[in-house]
Every structure is written in C-alpha cells, then in structure tokens.
Write a protein that holds these residues in place. Structure first.
Motif, short mmCIF file in Angstrom:
data_model
loop_
_atom_site.label_atom_id
_atom_site.label_comp_id
_atom_site.label_asym_id
_atom_site.label_seq_id
_atom_site.Cartn_x
_atom_site.Cartn_y
_atom_site.Cartn_z
N PRO A 46 -10.49 0.85 -1.39
CA PRO A 46 -9.42 1.73 -1.87
C PRO A 46 -8.41 2.07 -0.78
O PRO A 46 -8.77 2.25 0.39
N HIS A 47 -7.16 2.15 -1.19
CA HIS A 47 -6.09 2.58 -0.29
C HIS A 47 -6.07 4.11 -0.26
O HIS A 47 -6.13 4.75 -1.31
N VAL A 48 -5.98 4.69 0.93
CA VAL A 48 -6.06 6.15 1.04
C VAL A 48 -4.69 6.82 0.99
O VAL A 48 -4.60 8.05 1.08
N LYS A 49 -3.61 6.04 0.81
CA LYS A 49 -2.26 6.61 0.85
C LYS A 49 -2.02 7.61 -0.28
O LYS A 49 -1.18 8.51 -0.15
N SER A 50 -2.75 7.45 -1.40
CA SER A 50 -2.48 8.30 -2.56
C SER A 50 -2.91 9.74 -2.33
O SER A 50 -2.27 10.67 -2.82
N HIS A 51 -4.01 9.93 -1.59
CA HIS A 51 -4.56 11.28 -1.42
C HIS A 51 -4.46 11.80 0.00
O HIS A 51 -4.37 13.00 0.22
N LYS A 52 -4.56 10.93 1.00
CA LYS A 52 -4.49 11.30 2.42
C LYS A 52 -5.47 12.41 2.78
O LYS A 52 -5.21 13.22 3.68
N LYS A 67 -15.50 0.51 2.41
CA LYS A 67 -14.34 -0.17 2.99
C LYS A 67 -13.07 0.47 2.46
O LYS A 67 -13.00 0.85 1.28
N PHE A 68 -12.08 0.59 3.34
CA PHE A 68 -10.85 1.29 2.97
C PHE A 68 -9.63 0.56 3.54
O PHE A 68 -9.73 -0.26 4.44
N LYS A 69 -8.50 0.92 2.97
CA LYS A 69 -7.22 0.39 3.40
C LYS A 69 -6.28 1.57 3.62
O LYS A 69 -6.37 2.59 2.91
N CYS A 70 -5.40 1.47 4.60
CA CYS A 70 -4.47 2.56 4.87
C CYS A 70 -3.17 1.97 5.40
O CYS A 70 -3.07 0.76 5.63
N ALA A 71 -2.18 2.83 5.60
CA ALA A 71 -0.86 2.35 6.02
C ALA A 71 -0.41 2.92 7.36
O ALA A 71 0.38 2.29 8.06
N THR A 72 -0.90 4.10 7.72
CA THR A 72 -0.42 4.76 8.93
C THR A 72 -1.56 4.96 9.93
O THR A 72 -2.75 4.93 9.57
N ILE A 73 -1.18 5.22 11.18
CA ILE A 73 -2.19 5.50 12.21
C ILE A 73 -2.93 6.79 11.89
O ILE A 73 -4.13 6.90 12.11
N ALA A 74 -2.22 7.77 11.34
CA ALA A 74 -2.88 9.03 10.97
C ALA A 74 -3.93 8.79 9.89
O ALA A 74 -5.04 9.34 9.94
N GLU A 75 -3.59 7.98 8.89
CA GLU A 75 -4.57 7.65 7.85
C GLU A 75 -5.77 6.91 8.44
O GLU A 75 -6.92 7.14 8.05
N ALA A 76 -5.48 6.02 9.39
CA ALA A 76 -6.56 5.28 10.03
C ALA A 76 -7.45 6.21 10.85
O ALA A 76 -8.68 6.06 10.86
N GLU A 77 -6.85 7.17 11.53
CA GLU A 77 -7.65 8.13 12.29
C GLU A 77 -8.48 9.00 11.36
O GLU A 77 -9.65 9.31 11.67
N MET A 78 -7.91 9.39 10.24
CA MET A 78 -8.67 10.16 9.25
C MET A 78 -9.92 9.40 8.83
O MET A 78 -11.01 9.98 8.70
#
Length: 371
Positions: A46-52, A67-78
C-alpha cells in the motif's frame, strides 16, 4: 426514531471546524477487504500518501501487511519509525534527497529501503554515493507505461539500463516498477483493456531479461483504479493507496470496489448571505481544490447545496430561497480527493461509537520529521 447515520458525531459541539475525522472501524474493514482481493497478502504494497499516518501503518502491520510504498523522505522515515520491514520510495532521489535517503537507510536498519531510477545519470549518482558511504542501495527500474511523468519506456533502452544497474557497485537491482495512474476510466471493461494493453511491453521486457539469463525481476504494478485487474495476476506487488480512507471521486467512479468512506471533513455554516446563499468554513486550505468547484466536497447531510464560490477560508453555496439552513449547522463532507485533503490537516480526530475519542497525527504531513 430511525437508525443514526454512521457518520454522526454525538459530541460534535466540542469540535472546532474545519476538521478531519477518521473512523477506525471502517479503516480496519477496508484493510480486511483489500486482503480478500488478492491471493496472497504478501503481494500488497500500500501507498502511504493517502493517510500519512503512523497509526494507520501500525494497523496494517498488525494485520499482516509488511511492504509499503511512499513518495517523500518524511513518509519513508515514518515507515522506519514504525519498523515497517520493506519501504519503496517511489521517487528518484537526487541531490540532497539522495543524502537524506542514505541517512534513512543508516538510521532505520530494520527497514529495507529501495528507490526508483529511470536513467543512467541517477543510477551512477546512487552508485557513487553508496560506495562513498560503504552501503548498498536497492533500486527498481521505473517504467513509463503511459503516465508520461517519469519512467523509461519498456523497450531496449530499459533493458540496457537494467543490465547496467546489475553491474554498478553499491547498487542492488530488485526489479521493475510500472505505475499506471493515467488509467482511470469509470467503465471497468475499458479500464481492464487499457491496463492489459499497458502491460504488454512490460511482459516483453521481462521475457527479454529472463532470456538473457538475468533471472526473473520482481514487479510492482498497478494503481487504485486498476487494482481489480492487477490483483488477478500472480506474483506481482500492487500498491493501492486511496482504499484506506476512500473518497467520493473513487466511490462514484469505481463501484466494483466496495471500500467504505472512512475519513470526512467536518464543517459549519458560518454565515447566511442574501439570496438564499450559505457560507461554510471549508476553504481552499481545508479541502483539495484541484478539481472543478462541484467536485471538491460532497456533504452527506446536505446533498442539495450547489457551490458557487470558493476562497482560502470560505465555501459559498446556493441553497434555495426557502432553505432551512441555520448558522452553526454541522456538515459532514466526503472529499472527492482524499489524499491531498488529508495533507492539509496536522491531525485526524478518531470517531468511535459516534464520538470523537482521540486523534491520529498526520505524521508525514511535513516535508521533514527528523532526517
């Protein structure tokens, strides 16, 4: 009295507006539904951009999604903070972003990070930085299957890049990434056909890679609209994002996906201008406004309103000369596009048994958490 609507908040008078609220029971139902749509939950990314939200990530981890997908460094750190086992940053890190990405890899060793590349220059930069820091960086080749945003066309040039990435020191090539966000037809048969057509060159590329004795690459493909199509395939990761909260846009366009609206924007009528108009405290800063005026918010308990004006802090609607709206009336709004709407709020209030009981921070709303 009739049954209370699912979205009603009994202690709403304690809540200032505009506000983002989420319904955890519905979030869990959406996670459960997603898991039934694939043959193996291990295919879900799942992409985490929707909820962050780190709270949402923890719910998914507790329910077997790793397993996850993200777009930003902040999302990746989360994701690292949540000890997610596997996190793909679906973005090409360049310049300072590459340095931050490497810092993440070092700071959160329990999370296996990867990123995208679609050109030789970026691949070489990643290799050089990996050598400099004495680490290995995992990458996926980003393929352009019609989005025409990023990605390399899946032809001989992609095969060449694939082969080169296999030889670069400090680079671990994990596979291919094919995002089809350009496919969003409401007609499922058309969507299905376009999805299958977009994947034809990907299958050809995989055959070429395999025939060259390079092994079979992992593949991440699809999007929320094409979830039912890609889900039928085997051994392919799929990364929907909007399913977690759902929204009016997808609810209307994709009825074959019965996810539940699980996040709403709460607003109030704050003024009654002349000529049957009402003014609501839900401006551009409170709801995603990239779509036309009629497709920004859908008020579940005020479906008759016709929006005529939108500014930073206000939404003006035509209610009719004989309307019954009063100043202070509560409106429960389902956004047409939930992902950027969530990013406008630093927290989401959680509603359990028709009452606000707590909150989930929008952890990755900021561009930087620590790194």
């Amino acid at each position: 009295m009739g049954q209370k609507e699912w979205y009603i908040i009994d202690n709403i008078n304690e809540i200032d507006t505009p506000a983002l609220v989420v319904y955890p029971d519905r979030v869990l139902q959406n996670i459960d539904l997603l898991k039934t749509m694939v043959d193996d939950a291990g295919r879900l990314r799942p992409h985490v951009k929707s909820h962050k939200s780190i709270d949402v990530i923890k719910l998914m981890l507790q329910n077997g999604i790793e397993k996850f997908k993200c777009a930003t460094i902040a999302e990746a750190e989360m994701l690292g903070m949540a000890s997610a086992p596997d996190a793909l940053v679906a973005y090409q890190p360049n310049g300072p972003k590459l340095e931050r990405f490497i810092a993440l890899i070092k700071a959160y060793p329990d999370t296996a990070y990867s990123c995208l590349v679609d050109n030789r220059q970026t691949a070489l930069a990643i290799s050089n930085k990996a050598i400099e820091h004495s680490i290995s960086i995992s990458v996926y080749i980003d393929l352009n299957v019609g989005m025409n945003r990023t990605g390399i066309i899946p032809d001989n040039s992609a095969l060449t890049l694939y082969k080169e990435c296999l030889t670069l020191p400090g680079v671990t090539l994990r596979g291919l990434h094919a995002y089809d966000g350009h496919i969003h037809d409401s007609d499922f048969e058309i969507r299905e056909q376009r999805s299958e057509t977009s994947m034809v060159p990907v299958w050809k590329l995989i055959d070429q890679i395999t025939a060259a004795g390079l092994g079979k690459p992992d593949l991440i493909a699809g999007s929320s609209p094409t979830l039912p199509v890609i889900a039928r395939l085997k051994e392919i990761d799929i990364s929907p994002g909007t399913f977690i909260y759902w929204d009016k846009g997808y609810q209307s366009a994709y009825p074959e996906q019965p996810f539940l609206p699980a996040a709403l924007l709460i607003a109030r009528v704050i003024s009654l201008p002349e000529n049957g108009k009402v003014c609501i405290d839900l401006g551009h800063k409170s709801v995603s406004s990239e779509s036309e005026l009629s497709k920004r918010i859908f008020f579940l308990n005020a479906t008759d309103l016709k929006f005529i004006g939108h500014s930073e802090e206000h939404l003006v609607a035509e209610a009719g000369l004989d309307h019954n709206y009063k100043i202070g009336d509560i409106l429960y709004g389902l956004p047409y596009h939930v992902c950027p709407s969530v990013a406008l709020y630093e927290r989401a209030l959680t509603v359990v048994n028709n009452a606000v009981k707590g909150e989930w921070l929008t952890t990755a709303r900021d561009r930087k958490i620590n790194i």
